[in-house]
Design a protein around this motif. Structure first.
Motif, PDB file in Angstrom:
ATOM      1  N   HIS A 105       0.827  -1.207   0.000  1.00  0.00           N
ATOM      2  CA  HIS A 105       0.000   0.000   0.000  1.00  0.00           C
ATOM      3  C   HIS A 105       0.865   1.261   0.000  1.00  0.00           C
ATOM      4  O   HIS A 105       0.653   2.159  -0.800  1.00  0.00           O
ATOM      5  CB  HIS A 105      -0.912  -0.011   1.227  1.00  0.00           C
ATOM      6  N   LEU A 106       1.841   1.300   0.911  1.00  0.00           N
ATOM      7  CA  LEU A 106       2.717   2.468   1.050  1.00  0.00           C
ATOM      8  C   LEU A 106       4.147   1.989   1.221  1.00  0.00           C
ATOM      9  O   LEU A 106       4.444   1.197   2.118  1.00  0.00           O
ATOM     10  CB  LEU A 106       2.305   3.296   2.272  1.00  0.00           C
ATOM     11  N   LEU A 107       5.028   2.457   0.350  1.00  0.00           N
ATOM     12  CA  LEU A 107       6.451   2.148   0.418  1.00  0.00           C
ATOM     13  C   LEU A 107       7.184   3.427   0.804  1.00  0.00           C
ATOM     14  O   LEU A 107       7.000   4.458   0.167  1.00  0.00           O
ATOM     15  CB  LEU A 107       6.953   1.645  -0.936  1.00  0.00           C
ATOM     16  N   VAL A 108       7.990   3.343   1.868  1.00  0.00           N
ATOM     17  CA  VAL A 108       8.711   4.523   2.361  1.00  0.00           C
ATOM     18  C   VAL A 108      10.207   4.264   2.303  1.00  0.00           C
ATOM     19  O   VAL A 108      10.686   3.248   2.813  1.00  0.00           O
ATOM     20  CB  VAL A 108       8.317   4.851   3.821  1.00  0.00           C
ATOM     21  N   GLU A 109      10.934   5.182   1.705  1.00  0.00           N
ATOM     22  CA  GLU A 109      12.390   5.140   1.685  1.00  0.00           C
ATOM     23  C   GLU A 109      12.891   6.178   2.684  1.00  0.00           C
ATOM     24  O   GLU A 109      12.551   7.362   2.588  1.00  0.00           O
ATOM     25  CB  GLU A 109      12.909   5.453   0.276  1.00  0.00           C
ATOM     26  N   CYS A 110      13.674   5.720   3.656  1.00  0.00           N
ATOM     27  CA  CYS A 110      14.225   6.609   4.686  1.00  0.00           C
ATOM     28  C   CYS A 110      15.706   6.839   4.442  1.00  0.00           C
ATOM     29  O   CYS A 110      16.441   5.904   4.113  1.00  0.00           O
ATOM     30  CB  CYS A 110      14.048   5.988   6.068  1.00  0.00           C
ATOM     31  N   LYS A 111      16.118   8.052   4.649  1.00  0.00           N
ATOM     32  CA  LYS A 111      17.520   8.432   4.551  1.00  0.00           C
ATOM     33  C   LYS A 111      17.918   9.116   5.849  1.00  0.00           C
ATOM     34  O   LYS A 111      17.084   9.622   6.589  1.00  0.00           O
ATOM     35  CB  LYS A 111      17.746   9.396   3.372  1.00  0.00           C
TER      36      LYS A 111
END
Length: 147
Positions: A85-91
Motif C-alpha cells: 500500500h505504502l512504500l517509504v524510503e528513509c535516509k
C-alpha cells in the motif's frame, strides 16, 4: 540524535555492546540506533499515531529483487488484502533527497507496485500516489482506511 521535522514519540533507547539501540515496535526488538534508524522509527510512529496505519500491516527492511539484485525496502505498509500500500524510503538527516533517491524508490516501485510512495530524511518528506500508471505528488500522507 538530532531533532527531526517529525513529531517526537516516546522512544526507548538502551546501550547494548557499548552502542545505543532503539526499540522497534514493529520488529519488537532493539535495533542499533543509526541516523537512518532514528528517521525510520519517527516515521513509523507518525504513520501509526497520525495516519491510523495498524502496526500489524507494517514490514520493516523486507527483501525484494530488482534486476536480479537483492534490495531492501525501509518501510512497507500493506493494505488489508496483504498487498503493498505504502512504500517509504528513509535516509539519514544529513543525506539530501536527490534525483538518485527518487530513482531508487521508483526502481522499488517496479517490483512492489504500492499505491503510494514516500521519501523522507526526517527533515524533508515527499509522498506520491500512483494511479493508472501516473504518479501524482501529494501535499500530505494518506490516512489509512479500512475496507
Amino acid at each position: 540524535m538530532e531533532s527531526l521535522n517529525l513529531p517526537p514519540f516516546g522512544h526507548k533507547v538502551k546501550e547494548l555492546n557499548g552502542k545505543p539501540h532503539i526499540y522497534d515496535i514493529i520488529r519488537r526488538k532493539y535495533i542499533m540506533l543509526t541516523p537512518e534508524e532514528w528517521v525510520r522509527q519517527h516515521f513509523v510512529h507518525l504513520l501509526i499515531n497520525q495516519y491510523s496505519f495498524p502496526k500489524s500491516l507494517f514490514a520493516i527492511e523486507t527483501g525484494l529483487f530488482y534486476n536480479k539484485l537483492a534490495k531492501r525496502s525501509d518501510i512497507m505498509v500493506l493494505n488489508t488484502d496483504g498487498q503493498p500500500h505504502l512504500l517509504v524510503e528513509c535516509k539519514s538527516p544529513d543525506v539530501k533527497i536527490s534525483s538518485a533517491t527518487f530513482a531508487q524508490i521508483a526502481r522499488y516501485n517496479f517490483t512492489l507496485r504500492p499505491a503510494y510512495l514516500a521519501i523522507t530524511n526526517g527533515m524533508s518528506h515527499f509522498c506520491f500516489e500512483i494511479r493508472n500508471g501516473q504518479i501524482a505528488y501529494l501535499d500530505d500522507f494518506p490516512v489509512f482506511e479500512r475496507k
